[in-house]
Write a protein that holds these residues in place. Structure first.
Motif, PDB file in Angstrom:
ATOM      1  N   LEU A  13       0.838  -1.200   0.000  1.00 15.19           N
ATOM      2  CA  LEU A  13       0.000   0.000   0.000  1.00 15.19           C
ATOM      3  C   LEU A  13       0.870   1.245   0.000  1.00 15.19           C
ATOM      4  O   LEU A  13       1.894   1.293   0.681  1.00 15.19           O
ATOM      5  N   PRO A  14       0.460   2.265  -0.752  1.00 15.09           N
ATOM      6  CA  PRO A  14       1.155   3.539  -0.638  1.00 15.09           C
ATOM      7  C   PRO A  14       1.029   4.073   0.791  1.00 15.09           C
ATOM      8  O   PRO A  14       0.044   3.765   1.482  1.00 15.09           O
ATOM      9  N   PRO A  15       2.002   4.835   1.255  1.00  7.43           N
ATOM     10  CA  PRO A  15       1.966   5.316   2.643  1.00  7.43           C
ATOM     11  C   PRO A  15       0.698   6.083   3.011  1.00  7.43           C
ATOM     12  O   PRO A  15       0.180   5.920   4.118  1.00  7.43           O
ATOM     13  N   ASN A  16       0.178   6.881   2.093  1.00  4.21           N
ATOM     14  CA  ASN A  16      -1.031   7.647   2.424  1.00  4.21           C
ATOM     15  C   ASN A  16      -2.255   6.741   2.564  1.00  4.21           C
ATOM     16  O   ASN A  16      -3.104   6.957   3.426  1.00  4.21           O
ATOM     17  N   VAL A  17      -2.348   5.695   1.752  1.00  7.35           N
ATOM     18  CA  VAL A  17      -3.471   4.757   1.859  1.00  7.35           C
ATOM     19  C   VAL A  17      -3.347   3.932   3.144  1.00  7.35           C
ATOM     20  O   VAL A  17      -4.321   3.710   3.856  1.00  7.35           O
ATOM     21  N   VAL A  43      -6.102   3.820   6.205  1.00  4.37           N
ATOM     22  CA  VAL A  43      -6.735   2.600   6.722  1.00  4.37           C
ATOM     23  C   VAL A  43      -6.528   2.500   8.231  1.00  4.37           C
ATOM     24  O   VAL A  43      -7.458   2.223   8.990  1.00  4.37           O
ATOM     25  N   ASN A  44      -5.300   2.722   8.691  1.00  2.00           N
ATOM     26  CA  ASN A  44      -5.023   2.669  10.130  1.00  2.00           C
ATOM     27  C   ASN A  44      -5.769   3.764  10.878  1.00  2.00           C
ATOM     28  O   ASN A  44      -6.301   3.538  11.970  1.00  2.00           O
ATOM     29  N   GLY A  45      -5.814   4.956  10.312  1.00  2.00           N
ATOM     30  CA  GLY A  45      -6.496   6.083  10.956  1.00  2.00           C
ATOM     31  C   GLY A  45      -7.992   5.874  11.073  1.00  2.00           C
ATOM     32  O   GLY A  45      -8.595   6.195  12.096  1.00  2.00           O
ATOM     33  N   VAL A  46      -8.602   5.320  10.024  1.00  2.00           N
ATOM     34  CA  VAL A  46     -10.041   5.068  10.062  1.00  2.00           C
ATOM     35  C   VAL A  46     -10.368   4.032  11.140  1.00  2.00           C
ATOM     36  O   VAL A  46     -11.354   4.173  11.867  1.00  2.00           O
ATOM     37  N   ALA A  47      -9.542   3.010  11.269  1.00  2.00           N
ATOM     38  CA  ALA A  47      -9.791   1.998  12.301  1.00  2.00           C
ATOM     39  C   ALA A  47      -9.722   2.607  13.698  1.00  2.00           C
ATOM     40  O   ALA A  47     -10.588   2.354  14.543  1.00  2.00           O
ATOM     41  N   LEU A  48      -8.721   3.417  13.951  1.00  2.00           N
ATOM     42  CA  LEU A  48      -8.571   4.016  15.278  1.00  2.00           C
ATOM     43  C   LEU A  48      -9.619   5.089  15.553  1.00  2.00           C
ATOM     44  O   LEU A  48     -10.153   5.180  16.658  1.00  2.00           O
ATOM     45  N   CYS A  49      -9.921   5.908  14.543  1.00  2.00           N
ATOM     46  CA  CYS A  49     -10.948   6.942  14.726  1.00  2.00           C
ATOM     47  C   CYS A  49     -12.330   6.318  14.910  1.00  2.00           C
ATOM     48  O   CYS A  49     -13.137   6.798  15.711  1.00  2.00           O
ATOM     49  N   GLY A  50     -12.596   5.236  14.175  1.00  2.00           N
ATOM     50  CA  GLY A  50     -13.864   4.532  14.344  1.00  2.00           C
ATOM     51  C   GLY A  50     -14.011   3.964  15.739  1.00  2.00           C
ATOM     52  O   GLY A  50     -15.095   3.970  16.328  1.00  2.00           O
ATOM     53  N   THR A  51     -12.910   3.479  16.290  1.00  2.00           N
ATOM     54  CA  THR A  51     -12.935   2.962  17.652  1.00  2.00           C
ATOM     55  C   THR A  51     -13.230   4.076  18.648  1.00  2.00           C
ATOM     56  O   THR A  51     -14.032   3.911  19.567  1.00  2.00           O
TER      57      THR A  51
END
Length: 111
Positions: free
Chosen positions: A36-40, A44-52
């Protein structure tokens, strides 16, 4: 069990991002799986943590308003189960062993 599965979801997101890179970013020139490109990957990691975080705040508030057991049984979200499971577990644990029980569960999850 909810504690374990929620922690597992948060800890395995880095492995999932690697797998997504291998599946969706295949490099046909070299014939090797890509990454994965660094921004993608960050998204993905940010959405998982923000969703939590959003789930913890929302379902924690709903647990206070509607009742913890009702909200945990209704919710299937990672953020919803995380704060409410510990609270329910500590409320129904034996008074003599409550502290040790909660400490053991948190130690197993690495918190």
């Amino acid at each position: 069990m909810g504690f374990f599965t929620d922690a597992y979801d948060l800890f395995c997101i880095s492995t999932v991002t690697r797998l997504l890179g291998r599946i969706y970013y295949y490099d046909p020139a070299t014939g090797k799986p890509g990454s994965l490109p660094p921004n993608v990957s960050s998204a993905v990691n940010g959405v998982a943590l923000c969703g939590t975080l959003v789930g913890q705040v929302l379902f924690g508030w709903l647990g206070d308003k509607l009742g913890r057991k009702k909200v945990v049984a209704w919710s299937s979200g990672i953020g919803g189960d995380y704060p409410l499971s510990a609270t329910i577990m500590s409320e129904y644990a034996n008074k003599k062993t409550r502290g040790a029980f909660i400490n053991c569960c948190c130690a197993l999850l690495g918190e």
